[in-house]
Design an enzyme around this catalytic site. Sequence first.
Site, PDB file in Angstrom:
ATOM      1  CG  ASP A 107      37.159  35.900  35.035  1.00 16.87           C
ATOM      2  OD1 ASP A 107      36.479  35.046  35.627  1.00 16.87           O
ATOM      3  OD2 ASP A 107      38.354  35.722  34.719  1.00 16.87           O
ATOM      4  CD1 TRP A 155      32.945  40.190  44.986  1.00 16.71           C
ATOM      5  CD2 TRP A 155      31.496  38.598  45.635  1.00 16.71           C
ATOM      6  NE1 TRP A 155      31.943  40.797  45.725  1.00 16.71           N
ATOM      7  CE2 TRP A 155      31.042  39.843  46.135  1.00 16.71           C
ATOM      8  CE3 TRP A 155      30.745  37.460  45.916  1.00 16.71           C
ATOM      9  CZ2 TRP A 155      29.874  39.979  46.888  1.00 16.71           C
ATOM     10  CZ3 TRP A 155      29.584  37.593  46.674  1.00 16.71           C
ATOM     11  CH2 TRP A 155      29.166  38.841  47.154  1.00 16.71           C
ATOM     12  CG  ASN A 211      32.437  29.086  31.604  1.00 14.45           C
ATOM     13  OD1 ASN A 211      32.040  30.211  31.296  1.00 14.45           O
ATOM     14  ND2 ASN A 211      33.652  28.896  32.106  1.00 14.45           N
TER      15      ASN A 211
HETATM   16  C1  IPE Z   1      35.580  33.613  30.792  1.00 12.56           C
HETATM   17  O1  IPE Z   1      35.930  33.397  32.111  1.00 12.56           O
HETATM   18  C2  IPE Z   1      34.132  33.297  30.593  1.00 12.56           C
HETATM   19  C3  IPE Z   1      33.185  34.155  31.260  1.00 12.56           C
HETATM   20  C4  IPE Z   1      33.431  35.215  31.982  1.00 12.56           C
HETATM   21  C5  IPE Z   1      31.817  33.795  31.097  1.00 12.56           C
HETATM   22  P1  IPE Z   1      36.625  32.051  32.609  1.00 12.56           P
HETATM   23  O2  IPE Z   1      36.845  32.221  34.046  1.00 12.56           O
HETATM   24  O3  IPE Z   1      35.842  30.882  32.159  1.00 12.56           O
HETATM   25  O4  IPE Z   1      38.001  32.062  31.792  1.00 12.56           O
HETATM   26  P2  IPE Z   1      39.399  31.398  32.155  1.00 12.56           P
HETATM   27  O5  IPE Z   1      39.141  29.956  32.417  1.00 12.56           O
HETATM   28  O6  IPE Z   1      39.929  32.096  33.346  1.00 12.56           O
HETATM   29  O7  IPE Z   1      40.255  31.637  30.948  1.00 12.56           O
HETATM   30  C1  IPE Z   2      33.017  34.422  35.800  1.00 11.15           C
HETATM   31  O1  IPE Z   2      33.419  34.169  37.099  1.00 11.15           O
HETATM   32  C2  IPE Z   2      31.680  33.831  35.489  1.00 11.15           C
HETATM   33  C3  IPE Z   2      31.726  32.602  34.691  1.00 11.15           C
HETATM   34  C4  IPE Z   2      32.778  32.128  34.102  1.00 11.15           C
HETATM   35  C5  IPE Z   2      30.488  31.879  34.535  1.00 11.15           C
HETATM   36  P1  IPE Z   2      34.326  32.945  37.486  1.00 11.15           P
HETATM   37  O2  IPE Z   2      33.468  31.890  38.080  1.00 11.15           O
HETATM   38  O3  IPE Z   2      35.166  32.501  36.350  1.00 11.15           O
HETATM   39  O4  IPE Z   2      35.229  33.593  38.605  1.00 11.15           O
HETATM   40  P2  IPE Z   2      36.704  33.163  38.993  1.00 11.15           P
HETATM   41  O5  IPE Z   2      37.546  33.337  37.781  1.00 11.15           O
HETATM   42  O6  IPE Z   2      36.636  31.733  39.450  1.00 11.15           O
HETATM   43  O7  IPE Z   2      37.070  34.099  40.089  1.00 11.15           O
HETATM   44 MG    MG Z   3      37.063  33.029  35.800  1.00  8.38          MG
END
Ligand code: IPE
Ligand code: IPE
Ligand code: MG
Length: 239
Positions: A17, A22, A65
């Site tokens: 995550d 980033w 997602n």
């Molecule tokens: C969890 O991250 C899923 C992955 C890293 C692929 P999310 O960013 O989707 O989770 P939440 O929404 O913060 O709980």
């Molecule tokens: C995790 O990074 C990857 C996926 C969930 C696909 P995020 O896209 O959730 O990163 P943040 O949480 O927005 O920083």
């Molecule tokens: Mg995330």
Amino acid sequence: MPEELLPPPKHIAIVMDGNGRWAKKRHLPAAAGHKAGAANVREILEAARNLGVKALTLFAFSTENWNRPKLEVKALMALFSDYLDGHIDELKNAGVRLRFIGARDKFQPALLKKIQFAEQETQGNHEFTLTLAVDYGGQWDVLNATKILAQKVKKGVIDPEAIDEATFEAQLSLNDIEYPDLLIRTSGEYRISNFLLWQLAYSEFYFTDELWPDFKQAALTQAVESYQRRNRRFGGREE
Ligand code: IPE
Ligand code: IPE
Ligand code: MG
């Protein structure tokens, strides 16, 4: 103070995550963060192998997602495809078995084909297992197992009374390897977000504020060292 260190974890699961944050810090679109995150997989795979780990399960895309902006989802799917294009030979030669867990019915046919090809190409490898969880949800996994068992009951193949932990587990993802010893989540969030629900029952958890693209070899080593100082009791009591 624990007297003895645990051996390194055999299986590590990671919620990768923080790609979005980033990218945001750099005034870039989320897709740029995902690209940096995808590039980090290679480094962490290598680092894990050097630490004696035998399996890595990476949460790359959750059931939920799909609710992200269309463009971001598209960019992520393109990254999975690029990853497969660029790494199959390398994984194959390095003794890594690659496989995917999750629902497969929403992928484009071309991506699905690449996934199947990658799994076939690397299925003979036993040194290391890299599992990518894509369109994966722990709730999906448990429901899927339940449906399979319900069908078997309907057909009279099994008796509902005979369903125990082992029969249930056999229908779940990751049923052919030991469940994760260690779960890592980056980016300072303290939740599972529908990752492996059943399989994490007795995993050790490790949370770090580092964003996934910044989580490098030294960070993984720290997580493993933290794990090795733990005391796993599995509900029992040591005398
Ligand atoms: C969890 O991250 C899923 C992955 C890293 C692929 P999310 O960013 O989707 O989770 P939440 O929404 O913060 O709980
Ligand atoms: C995790 O990074 C990857 C996926 C969930 C696909 P995020 O896209 O959730 O990163 P943040 O949480 O927005 O920083
Ligand atoms: Mg995330």
